[in-house]
Every structure is written in structure tokens, then in C-alpha cells.
Write a protein that holds these residues in place. Structure first.
Motif, PDB file in Angstrom:
ATOM      1  N   LEU A 138     -16.004-104.651  30.003  1.00 47.27           N
ATOM      2  CA  LEU A 138     -16.344-103.553  30.915  1.00 47.27           C
ATOM      3  C   LEU A 138     -16.217-103.987  32.375  1.00 47.27           C
ATOM      4  CD1 LEU A 138     -19.490-102.114  29.058  1.00 47.27           C
ATOM      5  CD2 LEU A 138     -17.175-101.182  29.045  1.00 47.27           C
ATOM      6  N   ASP A 139     -16.644-105.205  32.669  1.00 45.65           N
ATOM      7  CA  ASP A 139     -16.577-105.707  34.046  1.00 45.65           C
ATOM      8  C   ASP A 139     -15.142-105.903  34.511  1.00 45.65           C
ATOM      9  OD1 ASP A 139     -19.328-105.711  34.166  1.00 45.65           O
ATOM     10  OD2 ASP A 139     -19.542-107.871  33.814  1.00 45.65           O
ATOM     11  N   SER A 140     -14.245-106.235  33.585  1.00 47.53           N
ATOM     12  CA  SER A 140     -12.857-106.502  33.967  1.00 47.53           C
ATOM     13  C   SER A 140     -11.972-105.249  33.950  1.00 47.53           C
ATOM     14  CB  SER A 140     -12.244-107.568  33.042  1.00 47.53           C
ATOM     15  OG  SER A 140     -12.136-107.054  31.730  1.00 47.53           O
ATOM     16  N   ASP A 141     -12.519-104.124  33.493  1.00 45.18           N
ATOM     17  CA  ASP A 141     -11.719-102.893  33.384  1.00 45.18           C
ATOM     18  C   ASP A 141     -12.581-101.708  33.810  1.00 45.18           C
ATOM     19  OD1 ASP A 141     -10.315-100.614  32.567  1.00 45.18           O
ATOM     20  OD2 ASP A 141      -9.531-101.586  30.770  1.00 45.18           O
ATOM     21  N   SER A 142     -12.444-101.310  35.067  1.00 45.51           N
ATOM     22  CA  SER A 142     -13.310-100.256  35.611  1.00 45.51           C
ATOM     23  C   SER A 142     -13.119 -98.912  34.901  1.00 45.51           C
ATOM     24  CB  SER A 142     -13.100-100.093  37.113  1.00 45.51           C
ATOM     25  OG  SER A 142     -11.761 -99.728  37.385  1.00 45.51           O
ATOM     26  N   GLU A 143     -11.887 -98.605  34.468  1.00 43.77           N
ATOM     27  CA  GLU A 143     -11.660 -97.346  33.740  1.00 43.77           C
ATOM     28  C   GLU A 143     -12.419 -97.341  32.412  1.00 43.77           C
ATOM     29  OE1 GLU A 143      -7.547 -96.303  33.206  1.00 43.77           O
ATOM     30  OE2 GLU A 143      -7.102 -96.599  35.335  1.00 43.77           O
ATOM     31  N   LEU A 144     -12.381 -98.465  31.724  1.00 47.86           N
ATOM     32  CA  LEU A 144     -13.108 -98.590  30.458  1.00 47.86           C
ATOM     33  C   LEU A 144     -14.606 -98.450  30.699  1.00 47.86           C
ATOM     34  CD1 LEU A 144     -12.939 -99.205  27.391  1.00 47.86           C
ATOM     35  CD2 LEU A 144     -13.212-101.633  27.981  1.00 47.86           C
ATOM     36  N   LYS A 145     -15.090 -99.077  31.759  1.00 45.30           N
ATOM     37  CA  LYS A 145     -16.521 -99.022  32.085  1.00 45.30           C
ATOM     38  C   LYS A 145     -16.951 -97.582  32.377  1.00 45.30           C
ATOM     39  CE  LYS A 145     -20.098-101.039  34.915  1.00 45.30           C
ATOM     40  NZ  LYS A 145     -20.508-102.157  35.727  1.00 45.30           N
ATOM     41  N   ILE A 146     -16.183 -96.873  33.166  1.00 48.93           N
ATOM     42  CA  ILE A 146     -16.506 -95.477  33.504  1.00 48.93           C
ATOM     43  C   ILE A 146     -16.510 -94.628  32.240  1.00 48.93           C
ATOM     44  CG2 ILE A 146     -15.639 -93.416  34.686  1.00 48.93           C
ATOM     45  CD1 ILE A 146     -14.651 -95.383  36.941  1.00 48.93           C
ATOM     46  N   ALA A 147     -15.506 -94.812  31.386  1.00 47.40           N
ATOM     47  CA  ALA A 147     -15.424 -94.040  30.134  1.00 47.40           C
ATOM     48  C   ALA A 147     -16.605 -94.374  29.225  1.00 47.40           C
ATOM     49  CB  ALA A 147     -14.105 -94.326  29.426  1.00 47.40           C
ATOM     50  N   PHE A 148     -16.987 -95.641  29.155  1.00 47.73           N
ATOM     51  CA  PHE A 148     -18.118 -96.073  28.311  1.00 47.73           C
ATOM     52  C   PHE A 148     -19.415 -95.437  28.800  1.00 47.73           C
ATOM     53  CE2 PHE A 148     -21.517 -99.146  27.248  1.00 47.73           C
ATOM     54  CZ  PHE A 148     -21.358 -99.207  25.868  1.00 47.73           C
ATOM     55  N   GLU A 149     -19.602 -95.400  30.096  1.00 45.63           N
ATOM     56  CA  GLU A 149     -20.838 -94.857  30.675  1.00 45.63           C
ATOM     57  C   GLU A 149     -20.960 -93.345  30.489  1.00 45.63           C
ATOM     58  OE1 GLU A 149     -20.676 -96.417  34.666  1.00 45.63           O
ATOM     59  OE2 GLU A 149     -21.517 -98.358  34.028  1.00 45.63           O
ATOM     60  N   LYS A 150     -19.865 -92.664  30.163  1.00 41.96           N
ATOM     61  CA  LYS A 150     -19.919 -91.218  29.899  1.00 41.96           C
ATOM     62  C   LYS A 150     -20.546 -90.909  28.540  1.00 41.96           C
ATOM     63  CE  LYS A 150     -16.061 -89.876  32.833  1.00 41.96           C
ATOM     64  NZ  LYS A 150     -14.693 -89.335  32.881  1.00 41.96           N
ATOM     65  N   PHE A 151     -20.582 -91.902  27.645  1.00 38.63           N
ATOM     66  CA  PHE A 151     -21.180 -91.704  26.323  1.00 38.63           C
ATOM     67  C   PHE A 151     -22.705 -91.750  26.419  1.00 38.63           C
ATOM     68  CE2 PHE A 151     -16.963 -93.089  25.008  1.00 38.63           C
ATOM     69  CZ  PHE A 151     -16.700 -92.229  23.953  1.00 38.63           C
ATOM     70  N   THR A 152     -23.346 -91.062  25.500  1.00 32.97           N
ATOM     71  CA  THR A 152     -24.814 -91.110  25.424  1.00 32.97           C
ATOM     72  C   THR A 152     -25.243 -92.522  25.050  1.00 32.97           C
ATOM     73  OG1 THR A 152     -24.864 -90.562  23.071  1.00 32.97           O
ATOM     74  CG2 THR A 152     -24.931 -88.705  24.633  1.00 32.97           C
ATOM     75  N   PRO A 153     -26.473 -92.913  25.384  1.00 35.96           N
ATOM     76  CA  PRO A 153     -26.953 -94.241  24.982  1.00 35.96           C
ATOM     77  C   PRO A 153     -26.839 -94.467  23.468  1.00 35.96           C
ATOM     78  CG  PRO A 153     -28.432 -93.318  26.606  1.00 35.96           C
ATOM     79  CD  PRO A 153     -27.448 -92.232  26.246  1.00 35.96           C
ATOM     80  N   PHE A 154     -27.060 -93.428  22.680  1.00 33.92           N
ATOM     81  CA  PHE A 154     -26.954 -93.548  21.225  1.00 33.92           C
ATOM     82  C   PHE A 154     -25.535 -93.961  20.820  1.00 33.92           C
ATOM     83  CE2 PHE A 154     -25.920 -91.642  17.091  1.00 33.92           C
ATOM     84  CZ  PHE A 154     -26.879 -92.261  16.290  1.00 33.92           C
ATOM     85  N   LYS A 155     -24.545 -93.279  21.380  1.00 30.93           N
ATOM     86  CA  LYS A 155     -23.151 -93.597  21.037  1.00 30.93           C
ATOM     87  C   LYS A 155     -22.732 -94.944  21.603  1.00 30.93           C
ATOM     88  CE  LYS A 155     -21.469 -88.981  20.095  1.00 30.93           C
ATOM     89  NZ  LYS A 155     -20.355 -88.041  20.260  1.00 30.93           N
ATOM     90  N   LEU A 176     -13.481-104.822  19.239  1.00 30.21           N
ATOM     91  CA  LEU A 176     -13.544-104.429  20.645  1.00 30.21           C
ATOM     92  C   LEU A 176     -12.237-103.755  21.063  1.00 30.21           C
ATOM     93  CD1 LEU A 176     -14.929-104.328  23.387  1.00 30.21           C
ATOM     94  CD2 LEU A 176     -14.125-106.663  23.797  1.00 30.21           C
ATOM     95  N   GLU A 177     -11.117-104.299  20.629  1.00 33.22           N
ATOM     96  CA  GLU A 177      -9.825-103.683  20.939  1.00 33.22           C
ATOM     97  C   GLU A 177      -9.740-102.272  20.358  1.00 33.22           C
ATOM     98  OE1 GLU A 177      -6.859-106.423  19.492  1.00 33.22           O
ATOM     99  OE2 GLU A 177      -7.389-107.936  20.996  1.00 33.22           O
ATOM    100  N   LYS A 178     -10.215-102.115  19.120  1.00 37.31           N
ATOM    101  CA  LYS A 178     -10.188-100.806  18.456  1.00 37.31           C
ATOM    102  C   LYS A 178     -11.048 -99.793  19.209  1.00 37.31           C
ATOM    103  CE  LYS A 178     -11.631 -98.421  14.266  1.00 37.31           C
ATOM    104  NZ  LYS A 178     -12.268 -98.521  12.969  1.00 37.31           N
ATOM    105  N   ILE A 179     -12.284-100.178  19.546  1.00 37.54           N
ATOM    106  CA  ILE A 179     -13.167 -99.200  20.192  1.00 37.54           C
ATOM    107  C   ILE A 179     -12.762 -98.920  21.630  1.00 37.54           C
ATOM    108  CG2 ILE A 179     -15.126 -99.716  18.682  1.00 37.54           C
ATOM    109  CD1 ILE A 179     -16.397-101.100  21.247  1.00 37.54           C
ATOM    110  N   SER A 180     -12.088 -99.876  22.263  1.00 40.97           N
ATOM    111  CA  SER A 180     -11.636 -99.649  23.645  1.00 40.97           C
ATOM    112  C   SER A 180     -10.731 -98.426  23.712  1.00 40.97           C
ATOM    113  CB  SER A 180     -10.912-100.884  24.184  1.00 40.97           C
ATOM    114  OG  SER A 180     -11.810-101.959  24.323  1.00 40.97           O
ATOM    115  N   LEU A 181      -9.846 -98.281  22.735  1.00 44.58           N
ATOM    116  CA  LEU A 181      -8.964 -97.105  22.684  1.00 44.58           C
ATOM    117  C   LEU A 181      -9.788 -95.828  22.481  1.00 44.58           C
ATOM    118  CD1 LEU A 181      -6.123 -98.582  20.430  1.00 44.58           C
ATOM    119  CD2 LEU A 181      -6.070 -98.224  22.920  1.00 44.58           C
ATOM    120  N   MET A 182     -10.756 -95.900  21.596  1.00 42.86           N
ATOM    121  CA  MET A 182     -11.602 -94.734  21.334  1.00 42.86           C
ATOM    122  C   MET A 182     -12.401 -94.348  22.571  1.00 42.86           C
ATOM    123  SD  MET A 182     -12.994 -95.746  17.527  1.00 42.86           S
ATOM    124  CE  MET A 182     -13.700 -94.142  17.133  1.00 42.86           C
TER     125      MET A 182
END
Length: 195
Positions: A138-155, A176-182
């Protein structure tokens, strides 16, 4: 044709107990509903009590039973250490239930008063702890971090648990590679099962 209401009586031996407790409940302002296949009694749309028959006992449970005075000392925590507010009255036979009719009524009335007073245990918010492998991604990929933060804490926790539950480091990296795409596509780990 109307379907018959479900009754939570795992062994078929508690029909008389269910009828007796319902005859006590109708003396209160509780409204009967069926949730999870069990008779549940509510006030103002809030769960107050429920009943069900099991192999070894018949139970009357109170969602916020922890607030009942329980001067008779009969309430039990069905899952010690896990269950915070729920408490149960347990009976092994009809004689025990009949002898406690007034007590059951009194506990129901007190549970209604407690619900109206707003006494309840609020669920604890779970702290999401992100493992080092995922945090680095997440720290090395800001787009991934932003997308991750859009999910609810549960997800978010579902993703974390999926990666972290792998035994081998190699498997963790693959997951991690698999979920990064999701994550980038806004798809939750278990969304396909929730439709």
C-alpha cells in the motif's frame, strides 16, 4: 398458501414449552417475529428476547440480559468470554418452566424497560491491523492504497485475513497479487458470494 411459521425446536420435544412461554409473552407489549428460524420478541423493532429448544435444554434468551438484575441467579452466559450482553434462562423440563412463570414474566418486563431506557452493549469497533507485507504494498502504490481505503473495514479485514492466513511467504505474495487486482477493480474478496 401461507407457510407455517418456523419454530426453533431442534428435537421436537419442546412444543409445550414454546406455547407456555408465548402465553406469558402475550401479557407484555412484546411483538413476536421470526428471525433465524426462531421466535423472537421485540419492542420498538429491537430484539428483546427469544426462545428455542435444544437437545438438552429449553432456552429463553435476552439480548441485553447482562442488564437484568437476576436476583434469582438463574441467568447464564451461553458463550463465556465471547458473548457480552446476551443471557439465557435454561430449563431441562416443563416443571421447571411452569414453576418459573412469574420469574419469566418479570424478566421480560424488566428487559422491555431496559430496552426502552436504551441499555445495551455497543459492539466494539475492531481495530484493523495491516500486516507488514500488505502495508509495504500500500505504501509503495498510492492508487492501490486509495482503492483499499474505499472498502469498508470489514472487507479490508477479509483481504488481510486471506493474505495473512497463508502459511508460506510465497503463498502470501501470490495472494497479495491476486487481491491487488480485485482491490483496484473495487471488488471485495467475497462479493461473488453476497449476491
Amino acid at each position: 398458501m401461507e407457510k407455517p411459521a418456523k419454530v426453533w425446536d431442534k428435537t421436537g420435544q419442546w412444543a409445550e414449552a414454546i406455547d407456555l412461554v408465548k402465553s406469558i409473552v402475550v401479557k407484555t407489549e412484546l411483538v413476536e417475529m421470526t428471525k433465524w428460524g426462531a421466535p423472537i420478541f421485540t419492542v420498538g423493532g429491537k430484539n428483546v428476547a427469544g426462545i428455542g429448544g435444544f437437545k438438552e435444554h429449553f432456552a429463553i434468551w435476552f439480548w441485553n440480559g447482562v442488564f437484568l438484575k437476576d436476583e434469582a441467579g438463574k441467568l447464564v452466559n451461553a458463550n463465556e468470554g465471547v458473548t457480552k450482553g446476551l443471557r439465557q434462562l435454561r430449563y431441562k423440563n416443563m416443571e421447571e418452566i411452569r414453576s418459573d412463570e412469574k420469574l419469566i414474566y418479570d424478566y421480560l418486563v424488566e428487559a422491555i424497560e431496559n430496552e426502552k431506557a436504551g441499555l445495551s452493549i455497543k459492539p466494539e469497533k475492531k481495530q484493523t491491523i495491516i500486516p507488514e507485507l500488505i502495508q509495504k504494498a500500500l505504501d509503495s502504490d498510492s492508487e492501490l492504497k486509495i482503492a483499499f481505503e474505499k472498502f469498508t473495514p470489514f472487507k479490508q479485514r477479509e483481504f488481510i485475513e486471506y493474505v495473512d492466513s497463508a502459511k508460506r511467504e510465497e503463498t502470501k505474495v501470490q495472494r497479495l497479487e491476486k487481491i491487488s487486482l480485485m482491490i483496484r477493480d473495487g471488488i471485495g474478496l467475497n462479493d461473488k458470494y453476497r449476491k
